[in-house]
Design a protein around this motif. Sequence first.
Motif, short mmCIF file in Angstrom:
data_model
loop_
_atom_site.label_atom_id
_atom_site.label_comp_id
_atom_site.label_asym_id
_atom_site.label_seq_id
_atom_site.Cartn_x
_atom_site.Cartn_y
_atom_site.Cartn_z
N ASP A 82 0.85 -1.20 0.00
CA ASP A 82 0.00 0.00 0.00
C ASP A 82 0.88 1.24 0.00
O ASP A 82 1.90 1.30 0.70
CB ASP A 82 -0.90 0.04 1.25
N ASP A 148 -3.04 5.14 -1.47
CA ASP A 148 -4.03 4.15 -1.00
C ASP A 148 -4.66 4.60 0.31
O ASP A 148 -5.84 4.34 0.56
CB ASP A 148 -3.37 2.78 -0.81
N SER A 149 -3.86 5.23 1.15
CA SER A 149 -4.39 5.78 2.40
C SER A 149 -3.48 6.88 2.90
O SER A 149 -2.33 7.01 2.48
CB SER A 149 -4.57 4.68 3.46
N LYS A 168 -6.85 7.99 -3.18
CA LYS A 168 -7.44 7.16 -4.22
C LYS A 168 -8.92 6.92 -3.94
O LYS A 168 -9.34 6.91 -2.78
CB LYS A 168 -6.75 5.78 -4.27
N GLY A 171 -9.84 4.66 -1.08
CA GLY A 171 -8.83 4.86 -0.05
C GLY A 171 -9.41 5.49 1.20
O GLY A 171 -10.53 6.02 1.20
#
Length: 213
Positions: A82, A148-149, A168, A171
């Motif tokens: 990630d 992603d986060s 994202k 996300g």
Amino acid sequence: MIDSPKHQGLRNRLAEALKEKGIVDNAVLDAIRVIPRHLFLDSSFEGFAYQDKAFPIGAGQTISHPYTVAFQSQLLRVKKDDKILEIGTGSGYQTAVLVAMGARVYSVERQNELYKKTSYLLPRLGIRPKLMTFGDGYKGLPGYAPFDSIIVTAGAPFIPQPLMEQLKIGGRLIIPLGEEVQIMTELVRINETQFEKYEYGDFKFVPLLENKN
């Protein structure tokens, strides 16, 4: 920089204590067992490093409680590789936990003193985030987005729009929101314009400061 069997035993005990407090993500608990938290602290605090306490790390900042680090890490639902943006490198302990969980971490720190200190420490411990940079966390890292986060490790009075834009679709953004006391908040990006919001109770963080470079 000594990491002894005694330190390992204390980490194992800390992980078990965090489990009792509701941390169930094995990847988080394994990272807590691996990362030598005492090496992220001033030596005068070493004897207390594996208690669930925050400690000063310089520049008016603190290393978060292990429970807070574990709780935020668990909310991220990290999968291997990630791409995670961390706002507030601080001591580098949260960075190290995420790297140990298999994430590719891009971290921003606005205190130059801490940035220099942590940039030196992490490689010595064999911990290599994808990027560590000195900058304004409110702006994120648009050149490396989307992520992603995103995790914010300081209390923010509002959610910075650039961070929302750099997430994202699908996300999640984990951010402590508030002035004196913060509410741990999760935003999940549903599409280009919509987010779902979840709240997880009160925490206490140092403030996220803006435009100080």
